[in-house]
Design a protein around this motif. Structure first.
Motif, short mmCIF file in Angstrom:
data_model
loop_
_atom_site.label_atom_id
_atom_site.label_comp_id
_atom_site.label_asym_id
_atom_site.label_seq_id
_atom_site.Cartn_x
_atom_site.Cartn_y
_atom_site.Cartn_z
N LEU A 152 0.86 -1.18 0.00
CA LEU A 152 0.00 0.00 0.00
C LEU A 152 0.90 1.24 0.00
O LEU A 152 1.82 1.33 0.80
CB LEU A 152 -0.88 0.03 1.25
N ASN A 153 0.63 2.17 -0.91
CA ASN A 153 1.41 3.39 -0.98
C ASN A 153 1.18 4.22 0.29
O ASN A 153 0.05 4.63 0.55
CB ASN A 153 0.99 4.18 -2.22
N PRO A 154 2.24 4.45 1.09
CA PRO A 154 2.05 5.12 2.38
C PRO A 154 1.55 6.55 2.26
O PRO A 154 1.05 7.13 3.21
CB PRO A 154 3.44 5.09 3.01
N ARG A 155 1.68 7.15 1.09
CA ARG A 155 1.32 8.56 0.93
C ARG A 155 -0.09 8.76 0.38
O ARG A 155 -0.50 9.89 0.15
CB ARG A 155 2.30 9.25 0.00
N LEU A 156 -0.79 7.67 0.10
CA LEU A 156 -2.13 7.82 -0.43
C LEU A 156 -3.16 7.49 0.64
O LEU A 156 -2.96 6.58 1.45
CB LEU A 156 -2.34 6.88 -1.64
#
Lengths: 579, 279
Positions: free
Chosen positions: A380-384
């Motif tokens: 999972l993209n941590p920034r989204l």
């Protein structure tokens, strides 16, 4: 018997005020030469900190020993209190008297040096070997931990090897000086069962040869049963129970030990396999894989000519029916992940065809096949934000995020058991199990008919694992999903699979009904795989060291394997005939 | 908002942040001509006047107000510095991202060109570019941008390579996400932290380079004012009118110190490994 190590009332704290931030709260134990102590506990129980205090590596992690003593009997019979020893003395002890194997093989090796150089370093420092001798010793060390193509692998950098291979390199390095005490911090957590059995056998053999004592830290009680003489159970920094192996496992006194013993998923040789699905051969399969071949070219020599290719996946075919789970099991390097990735188009197949009920997949962006990855922290993209994460498959499919999409997101989140306000949060605000639920929700956004689960529960704690498996089974029944479940964990596979395909060296060696394969394996590799599954029932089992090498998958250019011969062992169970 | 609070609770962030805020305010005032006097007006009677209530920082050889010229100069430096860094960061990021993503020949070409650019000392390369293109404000913007572009390319390419192999990028590929979506949402978004730090630090360098170029007469051309130009003009009058030298020199020094401190603070705040230390 004289005790090799005597720890009494050890207390370790962290941070600026160690006394107030105590992690280990008064642990005592004795260890005789040649004895194995298993320290069992969940993450955060202080088991690793206890072990790290013994060679004082805990100092480098910001810890301070604030009380107690650790008395080590050295090779010359003198007794040293490690809590009071100075750094130069500790450097002499580490490696030559106390060896250590760490949990994270990926971060334990220097990424910029070849593994050969790093193993040789140990021989140079402690045994004074140089040049050719050191290289030869390093090669022997790699051979000892069953690394195929050892001579060539010496020149590899850590990133070119799998996690399992790297842990073997770490073990080779730690054993280089035949230490008198080996501290193993979850050493086989990253390894396949057969490799795990091999490592345990190797450790056992070295133990007998050298009289080496061992402290074995693990969360896997099945493994404890296989190796330990004594067991110490830790919870919240305290040893809640310790004693001889049989005592602790058969008559656990403390409620926490009892809980740990009952939370373990037992492998029951096929008796726990699912029976809620009957295969109808006439139906159109949800996924039909025919003759899948994946090869990677190996380049070498001065002009980087192709010297052959790695036959990662060789002629794999199977049919996956709607509502069915096919588990692909095998050890690392068997091609099970490559198979999954090829189906999703992340790896370009050399040959072979896939078909779903939508038709054949050309470029593998078929929305009816979705994937859930192993590591919920990395996938999972941590920034989204969660809403953007769930919207991505929709946007990728050329769709738009409408009110309807948001409704669907909410419904799916609720279905996978996440709170309603999750949409506005970021991945780091969720636990590992919740993240994996998020990944499952994301995979379901496009109403797939097939979900590929690549080691989807391997990174989770045992109790969380059970709950996610339950969720997967429920979702399967509700949406009629077909699962391709890639795993190395036989106990997990037994809980979710209807059918099993055993992959070995890139080829399916046995395929069929789960109960039939698990209870009555036919191929020699399947037998080995199943007998290597650790379990509490197999007390002090003697693992035999298997000197058979894993076959090299590198073949000369133009090589084609011979046609497979299959033998039937029942209505839905067949195995490859062996030479 | 939590970012601002984090900066002002960090010791060097507090100092750096304050300096940068003051600097930007002065630069804006200078840029829009809100100065105590007209910076071009020559008060012939008050030539080389020492600092006083009327002329806060004295006057120069032509009787122009130093404080006003300084504000105008700060505005000019800031304009050049910000434009140059904006250009450098955008071009560098695009090159770095594409080099990491496409790899192979494109990666090789981009990175070798950057290596060549980095092989020259910054000011020398800028001089070379201006010598070819001729002096002026916008040529110095271009020169500074080209000089600092390779640093951004490298800062972006490294992390982009590692993010590219992370599982969430693989996951995006399995949905069939477009290349543009993956590059902007997955790669670029995760590069915001290192880029922020780099932009702040690059601002400090580019202000210094701008001052250097103007000092050598290759940046801002008279009668416009710029800090470097003011330093160059004051050289011969150092003993008779030291204020001509002192004020621009201190301004340059403090502003660069400010941007550097802020950059260091941002690096600490945005790096998860050091976050606990500042929290």
């Amino acid at each position: 018997m004289t005790s090799l190590l005597s720890v009494s009332n050890l207390r370790v704290g962290f941070g600026r005020d160690p006394a107030r931030n105590e992690i280990v709260k008064g642990v005592s134990f004795d260890l005789a030469a040649g004895e194995t102590l298993a320290i069992v506990g969940e993450s955060g129980s202080g088991k690793s900190v206890t072990a790290l205090s013994i060679n004082r590596l805990v100092d480098f992690g910001g810890g301070r020993i604030i009380g107690g003593s650790i008395k080590l009997t050295r090779a010359d019979e003198s007794i040293l209190d490690i809590t009071l020893a100075k750094e130069p003395m500790l450097e002499k002890i580490r490696g030559s008297e106390i060896g250590m194997i760490f949990q994270e093989p990926m971060t334990s090796l220097n990424p910029v040096l070849s593994i050969g150089t790093q193993i040789e370093e140990s021989f140079r420092l402690h045994r004074g070997l140089t040049g050719r001798q050191a290289i030869a010793a390093a090669k022997d060390a790699l051979d000892r931990v069953r690394i195929p193509d050892a001579a060539r692998r010496l020149k590899y950098a850590p990133n070119q090897l799998s996690g399992g291979m790297l842990q073997r390199v770490m073990i080779a390095t730690a054993l280089a000086c035949n230490p008198r005490l080996l501290i193993a911090d979850e050493p086989t957590t990253a390894l396949d069962v057969t490799v795990q059995a091999q490592i345990m056998a190797l450790l056992g053999e070295l133990k007998r040869e050298t009289g080496m004592a061992m402290i074995f830290i693990t969360h896997d009680i099945g493994l404890v049963a296989g190796i330990a003489d004594k067991v110490m159970v830790m919870q919240a920094g305290q040893a809640v129970e310790q004693g001889a192996l049989g005592e602790v496992l058969d008559r656990p006194q403390h409620p926490y030990t009892q809980h740990l013993l009952s939370a373990v998923p037992h492998f029951e040789s096929g008796r726990a396999a699912r029976t809620d699905f009957t295969r109808k051969e006439k139906e159109t399969p949800a996924l039909d894989v025919e003759g899948l071949v994946v090869r990677f070219k190996v380049k070498g020599g001065f002009f980087s000519r192709a010297q052959g290719s790695v036959h990662a996946v060789e002629n794999v075919s199977f049919k996956l029916m709607p509502g069915e789970t096919l588990a692909i099991v095998g050890e690392s390097g068997s091609g099970k992940s490559t198979t999954a990735r090829a189906i999703l188009g992340l790896v370009r197949p050399t040959r072979g065809s896939f078909a779903t009920h939508m038709g054949s997949i050309a470029d593998a962006t078929d929305p009816s096949v979705q994937m859930v990855f192993q590591n919920p922290y990395a996938s999972l993209n941590p920034r989204l934000r969660v809403d953007s994460i769930l919207a991505e498959p929709v946007i990728a499919g050329g769709g738009r995020v409408t009110a309807e999409t948001r409704e669907k997101m909410k419904a799916l989140l609720k279905r996978v058991g996440l709170p309603e306000d999750s949409l506005d949060r970021y991945p780091h605000q969720f636990s590992g199990g919740q993240r994996q639920r998020l990944c499952i929700a994301r995979a379901l956004m496009l109403n797939p008919s097939v979900v590929v689960l690549d080691e989807a529960v391997s990174a989770l704690d045992v109790s969380v694992q059970a709950k996610v498996l339950e969720l997967l089974v429920d979702l399967q029944k509700e949406f009629g999903l077909a699962y391709l479940f890639v795993s190395h964990d036989m106990a997990v596979v037994e809980r979710i699979a209807h059918r099993i395909a055993v992959l070995y060296a890139g080829q399916i060696v046995e395929i069929g009904d789960a109960a039939s394969i698990l209870s009555n394996p036919q191929h020699s590799y399947t037998k080995r795989l199943i007998s290597a599954v650790p379990s509490i029932d197999r007390r002090n089992q003697r693992f035999e060291i298997d000197t058979r090498q894993v076959p090299s998958l590198v073949r000369p250019p133009g090589y084609e394997p011979p046609e497979a011969q299959w033998r039937e062992f029942g209505p839905d169970h067949r195995a490859r005939a062996e030479a | 908002m939590s970012m601002l609070r984090a900066i002002f609770s960090h010791p060097s962030g507090r100092i750096g942040g304050t300096i940068v805020v003051i600097y930007v305010v002065v630069a804006m005032l200078g840029m829009f001509g809100i100065t105590p006097h007209n910076p071009l007006q020559q008060y012939r009677i008050d030539r080389l006047h020492a600092p006083s209530m009327v002329y806060w920082m004295g006057t120069d050889l032509f009787g122009r107000d130093v404080a006003s010229r300084l504000m105008k100069g700060v505005g000019q430096s800031f304009l050049v510095g910000v434009s140059a860094v904006a250009l450098a960061s955008i071009a560098g990021t695009v090159l770095g991202l594409t080099a990491a993503w496409f790899g192979k020949a494109w990666d090789g070409i981009v990175m070798r060109v950057m290596d060549v650019l980095l092989a020259f000392p910054a000011i020398l390369l800028a001089l070379l570019i201006i010598a070819v293109a001729g002096p002026g404000t916008w040529t110095s913007v271009a020169a500074i941008a080209i000089v600092y572009m390779p640093i951004f390319t490298r800062v972006v390419r490294g992390p982009a390579l590692s993010i590219k192999s992370r599982e969430f990028v693989d996951a995006a590929r399995t949905f069939g996400s477009s290349r543009r979506y993956i590059l902007t949402h997955h790669l670029l978004l995760n590069l915001v932290a290192p880029l922020t730090v780099q932009v702040t630090l690059a601002l400090a360098w580019s202000l210094l380079t701008e001052a250097g170029l103007s000092f050598l007469g290759l940046g801002t051309q008279p009668p416009s004012s710029s800090l470097g130009l003011m330093l160059a003009d004051s050289r011969n009058l150092m003993e008779t009118a030291p204020w001509l030298l002192i004020f621009p020199a201190i301004t340059i020094m403090i502003s660069i110190l400010g941007f550097n401190l802020l950059g260091d603070a941002l690096r600490d705040i945005l790096d998860p490994k050091t976050r606990s230390r500042t929290a």
